[in-house]
Write a protein that holds these residues in place. Structure first.
Motif, PDB file in Angstrom:
ATOM      1  N   LEU A 129       0.862  -1.183   0.000  1.00  0.00           N
ATOM      2  CA  LEU A 129       0.000   0.000   0.000  1.00  0.00           C
ATOM      3  C   LEU A 129       0.897   1.232   0.000  1.00  0.00           C
ATOM      4  O   LEU A 129       2.100   1.132   0.249  1.00  0.00           O
ATOM      5  CB  LEU A 129      -0.904   0.010   1.236  1.00  0.00           C
ATOM      6  CG  LEU A 129      -1.829  -1.196   1.412  1.00  0.00           C
ATOM      7  CD1 LEU A 129      -2.613  -1.084   2.711  1.00  0.00           C
ATOM      8  CD2 LEU A 129      -2.777  -1.332   0.228  1.00  0.00           C
ATOM      9  N   PHE A 130       0.290   2.411  -0.250  1.00  0.00           N
ATOM     10  CA  PHE A 130       1.097   3.609  -0.451  1.00  0.00           C
ATOM     11  C   PHE A 130       0.545   4.807   0.318  1.00  0.00           C
ATOM     12  O   PHE A 130      -0.665   4.922   0.548  1.00  0.00           O
ATOM     13  CB  PHE A 130       1.158   3.952  -1.952  1.00  0.00           C
ATOM     14  CG  PHE A 130       1.764   2.871  -2.778  1.00  0.00           C
ATOM     15  CD1 PHE A 130       0.977   1.838  -3.281  1.00  0.00           C
ATOM     16  CD2 PHE A 130       3.127   2.853  -3.030  1.00  0.00           C
ATOM     17  CE1 PHE A 130       1.539   0.819  -4.025  1.00  0.00           C
ATOM     18  CE2 PHE A 130       3.692   1.836  -3.779  1.00  0.00           C
ATOM     19  CZ  PHE A 130       2.908   0.819  -4.274  1.00  0.00           C
ATOM     20  N   HIS A 131       1.471   5.699   0.701  1.00  0.00           N
ATOM     21  CA  HIS A 131       1.084   6.963   1.338  1.00  0.00           C
ATOM     22  C   HIS A 131       2.173   7.990   1.066  1.00  0.00           C
ATOM     23  O   HIS A 131       3.365   7.652   1.082  1.00  0.00           O
ATOM     24  CB  HIS A 131       0.915   6.783   2.850  1.00  0.00           C
ATOM     25  CG  HIS A 131       0.592   8.062   3.560  1.00  0.00           C
ATOM     26  ND1 HIS A 131       1.549   8.846   4.168  1.00  0.00           N
ATOM     27  CD2 HIS A 131      -0.576   8.717   3.736  1.00  0.00           C
ATOM     28  CE1 HIS A 131       0.976   9.921   4.693  1.00  0.00           C
ATOM     29  NE2 HIS A 131      -0.310   9.864   4.440  1.00  0.00           N
ATOM     30  N   ALA A 132       1.763   9.231   0.802  1.00  0.00           N
ATOM     31  CA  ALA A 132       2.726  10.323   0.616  1.00  0.00           C
ATOM     32  C   ALA A 132       2.167  11.602   1.221  1.00  0.00           C
ATOM     33  O   ALA A 132       0.953  11.825   1.201  1.00  0.00           O
ATOM     34  CB  ALA A 132       3.048  10.537  -0.861  1.00  0.00           C
ATOM     35  N   THR A 166      -1.538  14.678   3.698  1.00  0.00           N
ATOM     36  CA  THR A 166      -1.583  13.559   2.770  1.00  0.00           C
ATOM     37  C   THR A 166      -1.881  14.048   1.357  1.00  0.00           C
ATOM     38  O   THR A 166      -2.823  14.793   1.135  1.00  0.00           O
ATOM     39  CB  THR A 166      -2.663  12.562   3.218  1.00  0.00           C
ATOM     40  OG1 THR A 166      -2.282  12.002   4.481  1.00  0.00           O
ATOM     41  CG2 THR A 166      -2.821  11.435   2.212  1.00  0.00           C
ATOM     42  N   VAL A 167      -1.057  13.606   0.386  1.00  0.00           N
ATOM     43  CA  VAL A 167      -1.298  13.957  -1.014  1.00  0.00           C
ATOM     44  C   VAL A 167      -1.539  12.707  -1.868  1.00  0.00           C
ATOM     45  O   VAL A 167      -1.928  12.820  -3.029  1.00  0.00           O
ATOM     46  CB  VAL A 167      -0.140  14.784  -1.613  1.00  0.00           C
ATOM     47  CG1 VAL A 167      -0.040  16.134  -0.915  1.00  0.00           C
ATOM     48  CG2 VAL A 167       1.179  14.038  -1.524  1.00  0.00           C
ATOM     49  N   ALA A 168      -1.246  11.541  -1.316  1.00  0.00           N
ATOM     50  CA  ALA A 168      -1.511  10.298  -2.039  1.00  0.00           C
ATOM     51  C   ALA A 168      -1.705   9.204  -1.001  1.00  0.00           C
ATOM     52  O   ALA A 168      -0.957   9.156  -0.013  1.00  0.00           O
ATOM     53  CB  ALA A 168      -0.361   9.936  -2.975  1.00  0.00           C
ATOM     54  N   VAL A 169      -2.687   8.332  -1.217  1.00  0.00           N
ATOM     55  CA  VAL A 169      -2.953   7.311  -0.203  1.00  0.00           C
ATOM     56  C   VAL A 169      -3.723   6.150  -0.824  1.00  0.00           C
ATOM     57  O   VAL A 169      -4.551   6.350  -1.733  1.00  0.00           O
ATOM     58  CB  VAL A 169      -3.729   7.916   0.990  1.00  0.00           C
ATOM     59  CG1 VAL A 169      -5.107   8.395   0.565  1.00  0.00           C
ATOM     60  CG2 VAL A 169      -3.856   6.929   2.143  1.00  0.00           C
ATOM     61  N   SER A 170      -3.443   4.943  -0.360  1.00  0.00           N
ATOM     62  CA  SER A 170      -4.265   3.790  -0.720  1.00  0.00           C
ATOM     63  C   SER A 170      -5.507   3.809   0.158  1.00  0.00           C
ATOM     64  O   SER A 170      -5.431   4.039   1.363  1.00  0.00           O
ATOM     65  CB  SER A 170      -3.485   2.496  -0.492  1.00  0.00           C
ATOM     66  OG  SER A 170      -2.352   2.441  -1.331  1.00  0.00           O
ATOM     67  N   GLY A 196       3.123   4.844 -10.885  1.00  0.00           N
ATOM     68  CA  GLY A 196       3.106   6.147 -11.533  1.00  0.00           C
ATOM     69  C   GLY A 196       3.676   7.280 -10.722  1.00  0.00           C
ATOM     70  O   GLY A 196       3.469   8.447 -11.067  1.00  0.00           O
ATOM     71  N   GLY A 197       4.384   6.994  -9.655  1.00  0.00           N
ATOM     72  CA  GLY A 197       5.014   8.053  -8.882  1.00  0.00           C
ATOM     73  C   GLY A 197       3.991   8.917  -8.158  1.00  0.00           C
ATOM     74  O   GLY A 197       2.819   8.545  -8.001  1.00  0.00           O
ATOM     75  N   VAL A 198       4.440  10.087  -7.688  1.00  0.00           N
ATOM     76  CA  VAL A 198       3.538  10.988  -6.955  1.00  0.00           C
ATOM     77  C   VAL A 198       3.813  12.429  -7.370  1.00  0.00           C
ATOM     78  O   VAL A 198       4.971  12.832  -7.503  1.00  0.00           O
ATOM     79  CB  VAL A 198       3.703  10.803  -5.431  1.00  0.00           C
ATOM     80  CG1 VAL A 198       5.127  11.090  -4.981  1.00  0.00           C
ATOM     81  CG2 VAL A 198       2.728  11.686  -4.671  1.00  0.00           C
ATOM     82  N   ASP A 199       2.744  13.175  -7.624  1.00  0.00           N
ATOM     83  CA  ASP A 199       2.829  14.611  -7.849  1.00  0.00           C
ATOM     84  C   ASP A 199       2.058  15.267  -6.710  1.00  0.00           C
ATOM     85  O   ASP A 199       0.819  15.175  -6.657  1.00  0.00           O
ATOM     86  CB  ASP A 199       2.209  14.985  -9.191  1.00  0.00           C
ATOM     87  CG  ASP A 199       2.241  16.492  -9.444  1.00  0.00           C
ATOM     88  OD1 ASP A 199       1.813  16.918 -10.524  1.00  0.00           O
ATOM     89  OD2 ASP A 199       2.696  17.233  -8.547  1.00  0.00           O
ATOM     90  N   PRO A 200       2.755  15.914  -5.768  1.00  0.00           N
ATOM     91  CA  PRO A 200       2.052  16.461  -4.596  1.00  0.00           C
ATOM     92  C   PRO A 200       0.919  17.420  -4.958  1.00  0.00           C
ATOM     93  O   PRO A 200      -0.035  17.568  -4.190  1.00  0.00           O
ATOM     94  CB  PRO A 200       3.164  17.193  -3.831  1.00  0.00           C
ATOM     95  CG  PRO A 200       4.417  16.541  -4.258  1.00  0.00           C
ATOM     96  CD  PRO A 200       4.209  16.140  -5.677  1.00  0.00           C
ATOM     97  N   ASP A 201       1.024  18.061  -6.105  1.00  0.00           N
ATOM     98  CA  ASP A 201      -0.015  19.019  -6.475  1.00  0.00           C
ATOM     99  C   ASP A 201      -1.200  18.370  -7.181  1.00  0.00           C
ATOM    100  O   ASP A 201      -2.146  19.054  -7.584  1.00  0.00           O
ATOM    101  CB  ASP A 201       0.595  20.116  -7.363  1.00  0.00           C
ATOM    102  CG  ASP A 201       1.631  20.929  -6.598  1.00  0.00           C
ATOM    103  OD1 ASP A 201       2.731  21.146  -7.124  1.00  0.00           O
ATOM    104  OD2 ASP A 201       1.326  21.317  -5.450  1.00  0.00           O
ATOM    105  N   PRO A 211      -3.265  15.514  -5.900  1.00  0.00           N
ATOM    106  CA  PRO A 211      -3.586  14.468  -4.911  1.00  0.00           C
ATOM    107  C   PRO A 211      -4.439  13.374  -5.532  1.00  0.00           C
ATOM    108  O   PRO A 211      -5.330  13.649  -6.343  1.00  0.00           O
ATOM    109  CB  PRO A 211      -4.379  15.224  -3.840  1.00  0.00           C
ATOM    110  CG  PRO A 211      -4.062  16.660  -4.041  1.00  0.00           C
ATOM    111  CD  PRO A 211      -3.776  16.836  -5.494  1.00  0.00           C
ATOM    112  N   ARG A 212      -4.144  12.127  -5.163  1.00  0.00           N
ATOM    113  CA  ARG A 212      -4.911  11.019  -5.733  1.00  0.00           C
ATOM    114  C   ARG A 212      -4.845   9.809  -4.827  1.00  0.00           C
ATOM    115  O   ARG A 212      -3.967   9.688  -3.969  1.00  0.00           O
ATOM    116  CB  ARG A 212      -4.371  10.653  -7.121  1.00  0.00           C
ATOM    117  CG  ARG A 212      -2.962  10.086  -7.116  1.00  0.00           C
ATOM    118  CD  ARG A 212      -2.445   9.853  -8.532  1.00  0.00           C
ATOM    119  NE  ARG A 212      -1.106   9.282  -8.526  1.00  0.00           N
ATOM    120  CZ  ARG A 212      -0.831   8.017  -8.793  1.00  0.00           C
ATOM    121  NH1 ARG A 212      -1.808   7.159  -9.075  1.00  0.00           N
ATOM    122  NH2 ARG A 212       0.426   7.584  -8.785  1.00  0.00           N
ATOM    123  N   ALA A 213      -5.782   8.890  -5.062  1.00  0.00           N
ATOM    124  CA  ALA A 213      -5.742   7.586  -4.405  1.00  0.00           C
ATOM    125  C   ALA A 213      -4.838   6.679  -5.215  1.00  0.00           C
ATOM    126  O   ALA A 213      -4.778   6.775  -6.438  1.00  0.00           O
ATOM    127  CB  ALA A 213      -7.146   6.998  -4.333  1.00  0.00           C
TER     128      ALA A 213
END
Lengths: 307, 405
Positions: free
Chosen positions: B11-14, B32-36, B130-135, B137-139
């Motif tokens: 699972l993921f979190h950013a 939080t900007v990305a989370v499962s 697909g990495g993370v873009d803080p701007d 936000p996505r699941a």
């Protein structure tokens, strides 16, 4: 041989994110290190400020060095505040004597002030704090929102700090440089601008100016809106009000298209119209020239009878 | 021992300081900007958000552009484990520097154990989602992914002085409640941490939660970690008297007591004998799980068996060799010989313990060692069990001696 223990005071700096807390501390140190050490100079007992612990070296010296490089200090992370201890020597009093003073500063992260549970768990020093310094940025939001926020912050402190109503409160409006051209402010602070650090024999006059300005600002809070009166009426009569500018001028972002510097308050380039990039880094256009950033410090000195 | 590719559910979190994060209404700030979605509403998410906020860099390092990478591994309230990486992320929404991006991969404990520990997972796994873009936000849906092989690596450990290495291994093998603080070059400290974990048996590799760049105010998080590192004393957390301090540059260690197991590890690491470490770890796992149908081929080394005994105790008895000389040496090698002696007496006859080809001197040495180490009750019971055993004759107490006492 007699040992004189310097007076010591603990100050908590409280305010919402980006209202100017960390920059205020950097500006306060800058003013003491450069301006006051010159104006308060004395051959036998000169005014000096010293970072007395590692945290103070980081918060004060470190951020002042950052300012000297025309950059803003970094945002404070949401970590439990550590005490930053400054030692002042040669503080001139109204009685002409020079004294020492130790002031412990706690810079509480802006993101944490709305979280009472976080404050309870991470700010155990609050009950022992002598002075609580609220900093508000009057430039970005409408006043009623600001007044409500101010009242909310004060209520939080009272809920979690036993005997909170007996603390000393200092309410500071920051970023005054951005309001100088507004009529309302021009009439109030014009006579105090630009700022000159006082000589020792001018301390009395300077303190009178501080008192006058405090009354004016208190009146400003009351007159501005119903919410302002609601806040002021909650505060003890001994509350002091200050208006400062930690930097003396607005920081700027650089337009990625035409490279012209743009004031922080602008959302687009005034030269070519390019929208402000997200997270555009801010820089200073000139070395800091703080305005009355010493007033809150002087109120603390007076509370501890060092001035 | 070859690596069998393992499979982990990740699972993921950013988190980052942004104008608007994943949870609307939060406003501007570090969030939080990305989370499962499986993490939403859980205590795990709260812990991830709390731990992620602690990243700070000194003014000097920031001015020099020397921005550290903070790497963490710690247990979550649910029993899952989080692997984290926090990096500087330039300016925040206010335009001030000091923003940072904290990414986590969250894995179930059984998956992580089967994969070989935290080193089986790296942040490269973020590329698979697909990495993370803080701007933006996505699941991020959880994925099933392959773990990396975790070889035993001692290249950095073998450069340490024996006392320092011994203390460090003692803390790794028997972590206890206190947190160890490693002070020294960041990259070197991280390699040491990784290699310390790699020399442990797989089932012990989750027992060393760690954090690099444990800068100053991080002290609040000490209960979550058993091993932390900082680059220098000026960056060390406050309250350092609560830590077991290892100063890499000065080779100063807290002089932890070491047993035969740690001594053996020190010797094997300094000799670069990683195959033997793998063999011991495999044997430990077999003994712990009672998987002794096909015991591995073990060396004729009293030190090896002493290390095995110290780690798994009586579970090692079926694996101990028959042979008077080796067992006598083993009794002298372990830290506390009485439990071993009693265990040997409980499981074997004199003939079985001595083996078929033992010399008279070796038999005498073993019997002497057993009599000296075992409890009197266990010894008497054992000798009485074999009344006609000639190997025990010199060691029986004659009847008249009881009256003499």
């Amino acid at each position: 041989m007699r040992f004189f223990k310097p007076r010591e005071r603990t100050v908590a700096i409280i305010g919402y994110p980006n209202h100017g807390k960390t920059v205020f501390l950097a500006g306060l140190f800058w003013d003491s290190f450069f301006a006051l050490s010159e104006s308060f100079d004395d051959p036998r007992n000169p005014y000096a400020v010293r970072a007395a612990n590692a945290r103070a070296a980081e918060v004060f010296f470190g951020n002042a060095i950052t300012l000297s490089r025309m950059q803003l200090p970094p945002s404070s992370p949401r970590t439990p505040p550590e005490p930053a201890l400054l030692e002042f020597s040669g503080v001139p009093g109204v009685d002409g004597r020079r004294r020492k003073a130790r002031v412990v500063f706690y810079d509480i992260p802006g993101e944490a002030v709305t979280d009472e549970e976080w404050l309870l768990n991470n700010a155990p020093f609050l009950p022992k704090t002598d002075d609580i310094l609220f900093i508000f940025d009057p430039t970005r939001a409408d006043f009623s929102e600001r007044a409500l926020q101010a009242a909310d912050l004060r209520d939080k402190i009272l809920r979690i700090v036993p005997g909170g109503e007996r603390k000393n409160y200092i309410v500071v409006l920051s970023k005054m440089d951005e309001l100088r051209d507004e009529n309302e402010w021009a009439s109030m602070i014009a006579e105090y601008w630009p700022d000159h650090s006082p000589l020792p024999n001018q301390i009395d006059t300077y303190v009178q100016d501080m008192e006058r300005l405090s009354r004016l600002l208190r009146q400003w809070w009351i007159d501005r809106a119903h919410g302002g009166r609601g806040f002021v009426n909650q505060m003890p009569p001994s509350t002091r009000y200050c208006a400062i500018s930690s930097l003396g001028c607005q920081p700027a972002w650089r337009c990625p298209e035409c490279s012209h510097p743009q004031a922080d308050s602008l959302s687009g380039c005034g030269h070519c119209g390019t929208p402000r990039p997200r997270n555009a880094p801010l820089v200073l256009g000139a070395k800091p020239r703080p305005f009355r950033v010493r007033d809150p410090l002087f109120w603390v000195f007076r509370s501890m009878r060092a001035m | 021992m070859t690596h069998t590719q393992s499979s982990l559910q990740a699972l993921f979190h950013a988190s980052c300081n942004v104008e608007c994060g994943y949870f609307s209404g939060r406003g501007r700030g570090f969030q939080t900007v990305a989370v499962s979605e499986e993490l939403i509403g859980t205590e795990d998410l709260k812990r991830l958000e709390d731990v992620a906020t602690y990243y700070e860099v000194s003014a000097d390092r920031r001015a020099a552009g020397d921005l550290p990478v903070k790497r963490t591994f710690y247990r979550l309230p649910s029993g899952k484990y989080a692997l984290g990486e926090t990096v500087d992320w330039g300016a925040g929404p206010s335009g001030r520097p000091g923003n940072y991006l904290a990414k986590h991969v969250i894995v179930d404990a059984p998956d992580l154990l089967a994969a070989g520990g935290p080193s089986a997972v790296t942040m490269a796994i973020w590329q698979e989602v697909g990495g993370v873009d803080p701007d933006q936000p996505r699941a991020i849906p959880g994925i099933r992914t392959a773990g990396l092989p975790v070889p035993v690596d001692v290249s950095e450990l073998s450069q340490l002085t024996p006392p320092f290495l011994g203390s460090l291994l003692a803390h790794a093998v028997y972590p206890g409640e206190r947190t160890a603080l490693l002070v020294g070059d960041e990259a070197r400290c991280y390699r040491i941490i990784q290699q310390l974990i790699s020399v442990l048996p797989p089932s012990d590799r989750l027992s060393i939660p760690y954090s690099t760049h444990f800068y100053r105010a991080c002290d609040f998080l000490r209960p979550h970690f058993r091993l932390v590192s900082v680059r220098s004393w000026s960056e060390a957390p406050s309250g350092r008297q609560a830590y077991l301090v290892f100063d890499l540059e000065r080779s100063q260690d807290p002089s932890l007591p070491i047993d035969a197991s740690v001594r053996w590890l020190v010797d094997t690491i300094l000799g670069g004998r990683t195959e033997e470490i793998q063999l011991l770890n495999h044997t430990i796992e077999c003994a712990r799980h009672g998987n002794l149908q096909s015991p591995p081929q073990l060396p004729d080394s009293a030190a090896f068996y002493a290390a095995l005994w110290e780690r798994v105790g009586k579970a090692s008895i079926p694996l101990l060799p028959q042979g008077a000389a080796l067992l006598a040496e083993l009794l002298g090698a372990v830290t506390a010989s009485r439990p071993l002696a009693d265990a040997l007496l409980a499981t074997g006859s004199p003939a079985e313990l001595c083996g078929t080809a033992a010399s008279p001197d070796a038999v005498k040495a073993l019997m002497t060692a057993l009599k000296g180490a075992a409890t009197p009750h266990a010894w008497n019971q054992w000798t009485n069990q074999w009344p006609n055993e000639p190997r025990l004759s010199p060691f029986r107490t004659p009847a008249w001696a009881f009256w003499k006492r």
